[in-house]
Design an enzyme around this catalytic site. Sequence first.
Site, PDB file in Angstrom:
ATOM      1  N   ASP A 193      38.650  26.023  57.815  1.00 53.95           N
ATOM      2  CA  ASP A 193      38.151  26.961  56.803  1.00 53.95           C
ATOM      3  C   ASP A 193      37.652  26.220  55.565  1.00 53.95           C
ATOM      4  OD1 ASP A 193      37.586  29.512  55.834  1.00 53.95           O
ATOM      5  OD2 ASP A 193      39.522  29.685  54.824  1.00 53.95           O
ATOM      6  N   ARG A 234      32.611  27.642  50.816  1.00 55.02           N
ATOM      7  CA  ARG A 234      32.910  27.192  49.448  1.00 55.02           C
ATOM      8  C   ARG A 234      32.401  25.770  49.214  1.00 55.02           C
ATOM      9  NH1 ARG A 234      38.945  28.523  50.056  1.00 55.02           N
ATOM     10  NH2 ARG A 234      38.198  28.944  52.176  1.00 55.02           N
ATOM     11  N   TRP A 235      32.482  24.951  50.247  1.00 57.20           N
ATOM     12  CA  TRP A 235      31.975  23.569  50.142  1.00 57.20           C
ATOM     13  C   TRP A 235      30.483  23.589  49.817  1.00 57.20           C
ATOM     14  CZ3 TRP A 235      28.422  20.330  52.421  1.00 57.20           C
ATOM     15  CH2 TRP A 235      28.633  18.949  52.318  1.00 57.20           C
ATOM     16  N   HIS A 261      28.393  24.937  57.076  1.00 61.11           N
ATOM     17  CA  HIS A 261      28.742  24.922  58.503  1.00 61.11           C
ATOM     18  C   HIS A 261      28.196  23.660  59.163  1.00 61.11           C
ATOM     19  CE1 HIS A 261      30.383  28.814  58.020  1.00 61.11           C
ATOM     20  NE2 HIS A 261      29.240  29.459  57.918  1.00 61.11           N
ATOM     21  N   GLU A 266      36.472  38.524  64.135  1.00 59.72           N
ATOM     22  CA  GLU A 266      36.090  39.217  62.893  1.00 59.72           C
ATOM     23  C   GLU A 266      34.828  38.608  62.265  1.00 59.72           C
ATOM     24  OE1 GLU A 266      39.316  38.230  63.549  1.00 59.72           O
ATOM     25  OE2 GLU A 266      39.965  40.267  64.029  1.00 59.72           O
ATOM     26  N   ARG A 300      30.005  38.987  59.504  1.00 57.68           N
ATOM     27  CA  ARG A 300      29.288  38.246  58.453  1.00 57.68           C
ATOM     28  C   ARG A 300      27.800  38.608  58.485  1.00 57.68           C
ATOM     29  NH1 ARG A 300      32.107  32.439  57.415  1.00 57.68           N
ATOM     30  NH2 ARG A 300      34.215  33.261  57.275  1.00 57.68           N
ATOM     31  N   LEU A 322      42.207  14.047  76.428  1.00 56.05           N
ATOM     32  CA  LEU A 322      42.424  15.015  75.337  1.00 56.05           C
ATOM     33  C   LEU A 322      41.974  16.388  75.818  1.00 56.05           C
ATOM     34  CD1 LEU A 322      42.944  15.866  72.334  1.00 56.05           C
ATOM     35  CD2 LEU A 322      40.565  15.258  71.871  1.00 56.05           C
ATOM     36  N   ARG A 356      45.811  24.795  58.459  1.00 54.74           N
ATOM     37  CA  ARG A 356      44.679  25.563  57.929  1.00 54.74           C
ATOM     38  C   ARG A 356      44.141  24.810  56.730  1.00 54.74           C
ATOM     39  NH1 ARG A 356      43.162  31.717  57.563  1.00 54.74           N
ATOM     40  NH2 ARG A 356      41.263  31.549  56.342  1.00 54.74           N
ATOM     41  N   ARG A 410      46.947  31.905  55.242  1.00 58.12           N
ATOM     42  CA  ARG A 410      47.075  33.020  56.183  1.00 58.12           C
ATOM     43  C   ARG A 410      46.627  32.564  57.566  1.00 58.12           C
ATOM     44  NH1 ARG A 410      43.053  35.201  52.316  1.00 58.12           N
ATOM     45  NH2 ARG A 410      40.979  34.699  53.110  1.00 58.12           N
ATOM     46  N   GLU A 466      55.022  24.298  63.281  1.00 54.98           N
ATOM     47  CA  GLU A 466      55.139  23.934  61.864  1.00 54.98           C
ATOM     48  C   GLU A 466      53.771  24.182  61.245  1.00 54.98           C
ATOM     49  OE1 GLU A 466      57.957  23.112  60.446  1.00 54.98           O
ATOM     50  OE2 GLU A 466      59.021  23.129  62.370  1.00 54.98           O
TER      51      GLU A 466
HETATM   52  C1  IPE Z   1      39.078  32.100  59.955  1.00 50.25           C
HETATM   53  O1  IPE Z   1      38.418  31.885  58.763  1.00 50.25           O
HETATM   54  C2  IPE Z   1      38.141  31.901  61.105  1.00 50.25           C
HETATM   55  C3  IPE Z   1      37.657  30.544  61.346  1.00 50.25           C
HETATM   56  C4  IPE Z   1      37.975  29.482  60.666  1.00 50.25           C
HETATM   57  C5  IPE Z   1      36.797  30.384  62.463  1.00 50.25           C
HETATM   58  P1  IPE Z   1      37.842  33.085  57.888  1.00 50.25           P
HETATM   59  O2  IPE Z   1      37.225  32.474  56.697  1.00 50.25           O
HETATM   60  O3  IPE Z   1      36.991  33.968  58.709  1.00 50.25           O
HETATM   61  O4  IPE Z   1      39.175  33.855  57.506  1.00 50.25           O
HETATM   62  P2  IPE Z   1      39.426  35.010  56.428  1.00 50.25           P
HETATM   63  O5  IPE Z   1      38.575  36.169  56.801  1.00 50.25           O
HETATM   64  O6  IPE Z   1      39.058  34.458  55.102  1.00 50.25           O
HETATM   65  O7  IPE Z   1      40.891  35.299  56.508  1.00 50.25           O
HETATM   66  C1  IPE Z   2      35.042  28.526  58.102  1.00 54.94           C
HETATM   67  O1  IPE Z   2      34.487  28.407  56.835  1.00 54.94           O
HETATM   68  C2  IPE Z   2      34.019  28.541  59.192  1.00 54.94           C
HETATM   69  C3  IPE Z   2      33.893  29.823  59.899  1.00 54.94           C
HETATM   70  C4  IPE Z   2      34.585  30.891  59.675  1.00 54.94           C
HETATM   71  C5  IPE Z   2      32.903  29.879  60.955  1.00 54.94           C
HETATM   72  P1  IPE Z   2      34.062  29.674  56.004  1.00 54.94           P
HETATM   73  O2  IPE Z   2      32.669  30.020  56.331  1.00 54.94           O
HETATM   74  O3  IPE Z   2      35.042  30.790  56.186  1.00 54.94           O
HETATM   75  O4  IPE Z   2      34.173  29.103  54.534  1.00 54.94           O
HETATM   76  P2  IPE Z   2      34.710  29.850  53.237  1.00 54.94           P
HETATM   77  O5  IPE Z   2      36.089  30.339  53.554  1.00 54.94           O
HETATM   78  O6  IPE Z   2      33.769  30.972  52.943  1.00 54.94           O
HETATM   79  O7  IPE Z   2      34.695  28.800  52.189  1.00 54.94           O
HETATM   80 MG    MG Z   3      36.746  31.297  55.226  1.00 52.37          MG
END
Ligand code: IPE
Ligand code: IPE
Ligand code: MG
Length: 249
Positions: A21, A25-26, A38, A68, A72, A132, A189, A195, A208
């Site tokens: 995740d 934001r990056w 991405h 979910e 997007r 692996l 995470r 979460r 863990e």
């Molecule tokens: C969880 O990240 C899904 C993946 C990393 C693929 P999200 O960014 O979608 O999670 P929420 O919605 O913020 O909890």
């Molecule tokens: C996780 O990064 C990648 C996927 C869910 C595909 P995010 O896209 O959720 O990045 P943030 O949480 O918005 O920074």
């Molecule tokens: Mg995210």
Amino acid sequence: MTPPKTAGTERLPRHVAIVMDGNGRWARKRLRPRSFGHHAGQKAVRGAIEFCLRRDIPALTLFAFSSENWQRPPDEVSALMELFLKALDREVDELHGYGVRIRFVGELSAFAPALAQRMQAAMDRTAANTRLHLNIAVNYGGRWDIAQAAARLARAVQAGEIAADAVDEHSLAPYLCLADEPAVDLFIRTGGEQRVSNFLLWQIAYAEIHFSPVLWPDFDAAAFDQALADYAGRERRFGKTSAQVAGGA
Ligand code: IPE
Ligand code: IPE
Ligand code: MG
């Protein structure tokens, strides 16, 4: 005589699962579109796989796209699908050469045929590899996983293969995704959120958990090492007392 173990070897997880995740934001920090994040995240995926190969961690499960995530914006979803396609074309040969078995877990039927076929081809091609086990969760949800397992078990009951009264956690377990992997020892995470977001639920019953503040594209060997050090310092009691664990009971 068995050779002495390398220091710390026994404290290595056998199965690591990662919620990758923080890509969005990056990118935002760099005033770039989310898809840029991405794209940058792919290098971290490569890094994590190579890290596991180097450290002899035998199983790695990555959350790449949740059930979910379809919600997007459509352009972000298409950008992600495009990245998956390209990554498959680019990376499979080399991973196969390293002895990586690739498996996609999730509801694969939802993907466009071109992508679904490439995923299947990658799985078939690498099926016999053992160095692996790389599991990539796409269109995956932990609740979906438990529900699909229950549905398949129900069919076995209906076919008279198992009595309804005999259904317990042991009879359900083989129908879940990753049933042939060791239990997840370490759940990471990145990105700072604390979460599970409907990733593995059943499979992390005794994992863990390590929450890393590092955004996924920046998650490098040092950050992975930190997660391993955190893991190595935990006392895993599995319901027993500390004294029992110390005594090897
Ligand atoms: C969880 O990240 C899904 C993946 C990393 C693929 P999200 O960014 O979608 O999670 P929420 O919605 O913020 O909890
Ligand atoms: C996780 O990064 C990648 C996927 C869910 C595909 P995010 O896209 O959720 O990045 P943030 O949480 O918005 O920074
Ligand atoms: Mg995210």
